[in-house]
Write a protein that holds these residues in place. Structure first.
Motif, mmCIF file in Angstrom:
data_model
loop_
_atom_site.group_PDB
_atom_site.id
_atom_site.type_symbol
_atom_site.label_atom_id
_atom_site.label_comp_id
_atom_site.label_asym_id
_atom_site.label_seq_id
_atom_site.Cartn_x
_atom_site.Cartn_y
_atom_site.Cartn_z
ATOM 1 N N ASP A 57 75.214 117.252 100.836
ATOM 2 C CA ASP A 57 76.198 117.364 101.903
ATOM 3 C C ASP A 57 75.899 116.197 102.884
ATOM 4 N N ARG A 58 74.464 116.306 103.006
ATOM 5 C CA ARG A 58 74.165 115.041 104.155
ATOM 6 C C ARG A 58 74.520 113.656 103.523
ATOM 7 N N ASN A 59 74.020 113.579 102.285
ATOM 8 C CA ASN A 59 73.792 112.284 101.597
ATOM 9 C C ASN A 59 75.420 111.832 101.500
ATOM 10 N N SER A 60 76.301 112.717 100.897
ATOM 11 C CA SER A 60 77.625 112.365 100.599
ATOM 12 C C SER A 60 78.415 111.941 102.137
ATOM 13 N N GLU A 61 78.282 112.845 103.207
ATOM 14 C CA GLU A 61 78.506 112.422 104.320
ATOM 15 C C GLU A 61 77.937 110.835 104.999
ATOM 16 N N ARG A 62 76.764 110.632 104.601
ATOM 17 C CA ARG A 62 76.367 109.333 105.091
ATOM 18 C C ARG A 62 77.102 108.302 104.163
ATOM 19 N N LEU A 63 77.139 108.547 102.949
ATOM 20 C CA LEU A 63 78.177 107.615 102.215
ATOM 21 C C LEU A 63 79.538 107.245 102.776
ATOM 22 N N LEU A 64 80.163 108.412 103.015
ATOM 23 C CA LEU A 64 81.586 108.349 103.474
ATOM 24 C C LEU A 64 81.510 107.726 104.662
ATOM 25 N N HIS A 65 80.596 107.765 105.727
ATOM 26 C CA HIS A 65 80.376 106.962 106.758
ATOM 27 C C HIS A 65 80.096 105.457 106.759
ATOM 28 N N LEU A 66 79.415 105.273 105.675
ATOM 29 C CA LEU A 66 78.963 103.901 105.503
ATOM 30 C C LEU A 66 80.468 103.283 104.661
ATOM 31 N N VAL A 67 80.942 103.887 104.086
ATOM 32 C CA VAL A 67 82.368 103.419 103.509
ATOM 33 C C VAL A 67 83.253 103.074 104.582
ATOM 34 N N GLY A 68 83.568 104.048 105.200
ATOM 35 C CA GLY A 68 84.336 103.898 106.643
ATOM 36 C C GLY A 68 83.839 102.582 107.407
ATOM 37 N N ASP A 69 82.577 102.475 107.681
ATOM 38 C CA ASP A 69 82.255 101.226 108.297
ATOM 39 C C ASP A 69 82.568 100.067 107.773
ATOM 40 N N LEU A 70 82.216 99.896 106.076
ATOM 41 C CA LEU A 70 82.539 98.535 105.649
ATOM 42 C C LEU A 70 84.381 98.437 105.584
ATOM 43 N N LEU A 71 84.815 99.387 105.401
ATOM 44 C CA LEU A 71 86.430 99.350 105.466
ATOM 45 C C LEU A 71 86.783 98.700 106.835
ATOM 46 N N PHE A 72 86.153 99.608 108.038
ATOM 47 C CA PHE A 72 86.574 98.863 109.236
ATOM 48 C C PHE A 72 86.133 97.294 109.265
ATOM 49 N N LEU A 73 85.294 96.851 109.017
ATOM 50 C CA LEU A 73 84.666 95.324 109.126
ATOM 51 C C LEU A 73 85.673 94.588 108.068
ATOM 52 N N ALA A 74 85.977 95.092 107.227
ATOM 53 C CA ALA A 74 86.775 94.416 106.106
ATOM 54 C C ALA A 74 88.240 94.104 106.958
#
Ligand SMILES: Nc1ncnc2c1ncn2[C@@H]1O[C@H](COP(=O)(O)OP(=O)(O)OP(=O)(O)O)[C@@H](O)[C@H]1O
Ligand SMILES: [Mg+2]
Length: 263
Positions: free
Chosen positions: A71-88
């Motif tokens: 749960d915690r790690n998939s949440e972290r990954l989803l957060h990272l993906v959101g950040d990368l998409l934001f900067l894109a």
């Protein structure tokens, strides 16, 4: 002869520059595409996890603990993906910012309250001092992201028993929010790199404090898209203070067109 040679070198350089620009564009596209493609399966994994948790009674304590890690790690990954998409989005000039009246006092208060359990769990005193001010024009969700980033940084980089204070007040035609901590601080030589993507201080890596190094780049982009500015003052082993200033309505129109922002 020398001239012909110089022209040939010039041509070569400009071809190489063009190629580099093309590669840079491909990299941006690739990051954006991969991030999109990661989001769907991750969301699905988290959906099924939730189902498993709902059936809680059937899980052994060990299974529950393992699922907590997933749960915690998939949440972290989803957060990272959101950040990368934001900067894109920022890179592509496609970041959309709502323009509505925002009760900034509420944004600050909500963020502080949402992070209070983390402060308590680490015995950090978290205080907010909010002076009433006019509404800010902007995007409430993005501004909340700014506050969340800054307050969670302050908590993350402050040892147990420390203090984090958040203040909001008007200063002339600007709303000023300051997040101050008495944590580990940032070495002077590294301070100019704070807003670079993926930058993490030697202290963060040495002490293994988790993070990706995207939060401040995102915070800066949001602030500047609101016509505002951000600055940091810090001293190692003493603490850090981050200040965000946003234009208040009367001055906003003049300051607003900060749409092309490089981060
Ligand atoms: N309040 C602070 N005190 C000390 N160092 C800080 C503070 N805020 C930021 N930093 C330093 O700046 C770096 C960049 O901050 P940023 O928020 O961009 O990244 P992060 O918190 O490491 O990861 P992310 O926010 O992407 O999860 C941090 O890794 C840390 O080294
Ligand atoms: Mg951060």
């Amino acid at each position: 002869m020398a001239r012909a040679e110089a022209e040939a070198i010039q041509r070569l350089l400009s071809e190489q520059n063009e190629r580099l620009r093309e590669l840079d564009r491909m990299k941006d596209e690739f990051v954006s595409l991969v991030s999109h493609e990661l989001r769907t399966p991750l969301t699905s994994i988290r959906g099924y996890l939730e189902l498993l948790f709902e059936e809680g009674g059937n899980l052994t304590p060990e299974q529950e603990r393992f699922l907590g890690v997933v749960d915690r790690n998939s949440e972290r990954l989803l957060h990272l993906v959101g950040d990368l998409l934001f900067l894109a989005q920022v890179d592509a000039g496609r970041l959309t910012i709502e323009r509505e009246d925002v009760d900034f006092e509420e944004v600050v208060q909500d963020s502080v309250e949402a992070l209070r359990p983390i402060a308590e769990s680490r015995r950090i005193e978290l205080v907010a001092s909010i002076t009433p001010l006019p509404t800010v024009v902007g995007d409430p969700a993005r501004l909340a992201q700014v506050l969340d980033n800054l307050v969670s940084n302050a908590l993350k980089f402050t040892p147990e028993g420390g203090r984090v204070s958040v203040s909001l007040h008007a200063d002339g035609d600007r709303a000023v929010v300051e997040v101050k901590d008495n944590g580990v601080g940032i070495p002077r030589a590294e301070q100019s790199r704070l807003f670079e993507r993926f930058f993490r201080s030697s202290r963060a890596t040495h002490d293994a404090i988790p993070g990706t190094g995207l939060g401040l780049a995102i915070t800066k982009a949001i602030t500047e898209h609101h016509g505002g500015r951000i600055s940091v003052e810090s001293e190692e082993d003493v603490g850090t203070s981050v200040r965000v200033e946003l234009p208040l309505p009367a001055a906003h129109d003049a300051a607003a067109p900060a749409h092309e922002v490089a981060v």
